[in-house]
Design a protein around this motif. Structure first.
Motif, mmCIF file in Angstrom:
data_model
loop_
_atom_site.group_PDB
_atom_site.id
_atom_site.type_symbol
_atom_site.label_atom_id
_atom_site.label_comp_id
_atom_site.label_asym_id
_atom_site.label_seq_id
_atom_site.Cartn_x
_atom_site.Cartn_y
_atom_site.Cartn_z
ATOM 1 N N ASP A 84 0.856 -1.187 0.000
ATOM 2 C CA ASP A 84 0.000 0.000 0.000
ATOM 3 C C ASP A 84 0.891 1.236 0.000
ATOM 4 O O ASP A 84 1.517 1.556 1.016
ATOM 5 C CB ASP A 84 -0.906 0.002 1.242
ATOM 6 C CG ASP A 84 -1.864 1.196 1.282
ATOM 7 O OD1 ASP A 84 -1.857 2.002 0.332
ATOM 8 O OD2 ASP A 84 -2.611 1.314 2.265
ATOM 9 N N ARG A 114 -6.599 -3.894 -7.175
ATOM 10 C CA ARG A 114 -6.746 -2.981 -6.048
ATOM 11 C C ARG A 114 -7.623 -3.594 -4.964
ATOM 12 O O ARG A 114 -8.719 -4.068 -5.255
ATOM 13 C CB ARG A 114 -7.331 -1.644 -6.510
ATOM 14 C CG ARG A 114 -6.325 -0.766 -7.235
ATOM 15 C CD ARG A 114 -6.959 0.531 -7.740
ATOM 16 N NE ARG A 114 -5.960 1.479 -8.175
ATOM 17 C CZ ARG A 114 -5.301 1.419 -9.335
ATOM 18 N NH1 ARG A 114 -5.579 0.424 -10.173
ATOM 19 N NH2 ARG A 114 -4.397 2.316 -9.649
ATOM 20 N N GLU A 116 -9.815 -2.580 -2.079
ATOM 21 C CA GLU A 116 -10.437 -1.327 -1.657
ATOM 22 C C GLU A 116 -11.364 -1.484 -0.463
ATOM 23 O O GLU A 116 -12.048 -0.548 -0.082
ATOM 24 C CB GLU A 116 -11.198 -0.711 -2.841
ATOM 25 C CG GLU A 116 -10.280 -0.367 -4.016
ATOM 26 C CD GLU A 116 -11.010 0.258 -5.182
ATOM 27 O OE1 GLU A 116 -12.176 -0.126 -5.422
ATOM 28 O OE2 GLU A 116 -10.430 1.129 -5.852
ATOM 29 N N LYS A 141 -4.260 6.066 -7.058
ATOM 30 C CA LYS A 141 -5.649 6.413 -6.759
ATOM 31 C C LYS A 141 -6.491 5.164 -6.510
ATOM 32 O O LYS A 141 -6.395 4.177 -7.222
ATOM 33 C CB LYS A 141 -6.256 7.223 -7.909
ATOM 34 C CG LYS A 141 -5.467 8.476 -8.269
ATOM 35 C CD LYS A 141 -5.323 9.424 -7.086
ATOM 36 C CE LYS A 141 -4.503 10.646 -7.446
ATOM 37 N NZ LYS A 141 -4.221 11.494 -6.262
ATOM 38 N N LYS A 142 -7.315 5.261 -5.485
ATOM 39 C CA LYS A 142 -8.318 4.219 -5.248
ATOM 40 C C LYS A 142 -9.372 4.765 -4.294
ATOM 41 O O LYS A 142 -9.138 5.756 -3.590
ATOM 42 C CB LYS A 142 -7.691 2.941 -4.688
ATOM 43 C CG LYS A 142 -6.987 3.071 -3.352
ATOM 44 C CD LYS A 142 -6.493 1.695 -2.905
ATOM 45 C CE LYS A 142 -5.784 1.755 -1.555
ATOM 46 N NZ LYS A 142 -4.433 2.293 -1.652
ATOM 47 N N SER A 143 -10.526 4.130 -4.304
ATOM 48 C CA SER A 143 -11.574 4.485 -3.349
ATOM 49 C C SER A 143 -11.586 3.413 -2.263
ATOM 50 O O SER A 143 -11.213 2.269 -2.509
ATOM 51 C CB SER A 143 -12.937 4.580 -4.036
ATOM 52 O OG SER A 143 -13.256 3.354 -4.664
#
Length: 375
Positions: A84, A114, A116, A141-143
């Motif tokens: 991460d 990813r 998430e 970038k990730k949510s």
């Protein structure tokens, strides 16, 4: 200057190597270098067709070169790396975040997946912290979705000290812990699963010089307390956290102590984004709590990071006193300061934010902007 530093660095390196030779010892980097040499010269034949690497965000260049050597020896060998980049906090130990964020440049074409879903902090803390760390455009970038529902106002800011006293974070920390212990005792039927159960609380600080417990955490009836630095807290979780001295200053958050010039010669280059690793370190500290986080800050020098949290989460960042009362006269502009009585150079009186010059709000001025919605 650079030539002088290089000369000093070479002299230190030579003396260090000489002492290792005299003691007939090798250090960890030398072990890795010797292993790479054995692989590249064929003295060692790797039997492995799959290499799994955890915590890849902490990889250093020598360790990455060892992985490359093993992989290149067997054309069919695959590398599976997990990590991460939001939690890359060990540059001082040689970690190079670009090996993770630019994985394909170092290891070739790859598939990226990813993860998430988080099971640690509630959705409010998860969303706020994710938006905060991604303000550095170099972060991937990730949510983030949490398995725990959002708890409104679970991010609480407590200004410490006043115009007559300096912040005493030890006293403030104990006061918050006692208050939390009492409050949880009053609602024990809602969370206690069996007699003797306690909720976990972490007290966290940027530097160990701020340890309020002197290595001996206190005992409480309803909470189990531990204390440690932001770095040591990585990978841990608690029900509540108390973060000490989230303020501006050399030993605050972000830390503004510059790396030694000699150290910068042997660790990866600093990133272009200001305080990039400090931002990730604060993200780590912020996301240790599942139920709520208390940020203790200097009443006149609140951290720039608290201002950012206010911009992101708006009214879900709650400002309160040590005893839990609302902060009086909160500045409607920056949210961080308090509106107090002031005087101009000519002696006239007015009311303005005590965070000046960071915030220039006065009662006769209009706020420059409202807090941005979360996200």
């Amino acid at each position: 200057m650079e030539e002088k530093l290089s000369g000093r660095s070479w002299a230190i390196s030579q003396d260090y190597s000489r002492r290792l030779d005299e003691a007939k010892e090798i250090d960890f980097d030398s072990m890795i270098a010797d292993a790479i040499k054995m692989i590249e010269t064929g003295q060692y034949q790797s039997p492995y067709s799959l290499i799994l690497v955890d915590e890849f965000q902490d990889i250093s260049e020598p360790r990455a070169n060892l992985i490359k050597a093993l992989r290149q020896q067997r054309p069919s060998c695959k590398v599976f790396a997990v990590g991460d980049d939001w939690q890359s906090i060990y540059r001082f130990a040689g970690s190079d975040i670009s090996l993770f964020t630019q994985f394909h440049d170092h290891f070739g074409e790859c598939w990226t997946g990813r993860l998430e879903q988080t099971y640690r902090c509630n959705q409010l803390i998860a969303e706020t912290a994710a938006s905060f760390v991604q303000r550095n455009p170099a972060q991937l970038k990730k949510s983030v979705r949490s398995s725990r529902a959002a708890i409104p106002r679970s991010i609480r800011v407590i200004p410490v000290g006043d115009n007559d006293t300096k912040p005493d974070y030890t006293q403030a920390c104990y006061a918050v812990l006692e208050r939390l212990d009492t409050a949880l005792g009053n609602i024990a039927e809602q969370w206690r699963t069996e007699p003797g159960t306690k909720l976990k609380v972490l007290a966290l600080w940027r530097y160990n010089r701020l340890d309020p417990f002197a290595g001996k955490p206190p005992n409480f009836e309803n909470i189990e307390v531990a204390g440690m630095s932001f770095h040591r807290a990585k990978g841990l979780e608690a029900d509540y956290t108390v973060l000490l001295d989230v303020s501006e200053g050399d030993y605050g958050v972000p830390s503004q102590i510059e790396d030694d010039e000699l150290l910068n010669l042997v660790i990866p280059r600093p990133e272009a984004f200001d305080y990039a690793e400090e931002r990730r370190l604060f993200y780590v500290a912020l996301t240790r709590a599942s139920r709520g986080v208390y940020l203790l800050t200097h009443h006149r020098q609140s951290s720039r990071y608290i201002r950012e949290l206010c911009q992101i989460a708006g009214d879900d960042v709650l400002f309160e006193t040590i005893d839990g009362s609302p902060v009086e006269n909160q500045c409607p502009d920056c949210k961080v300061g308090q509106v107090v009585q002031k005087r101009t150079r000519t002696g006239s009186s007015f009311r303005g934010c005590n965070q000046f010059p960071t915030c220039r709000y006065t009662e006769n001025s209009r706020p420059r902007g409202k807090a941005k919605p979360r996200g």
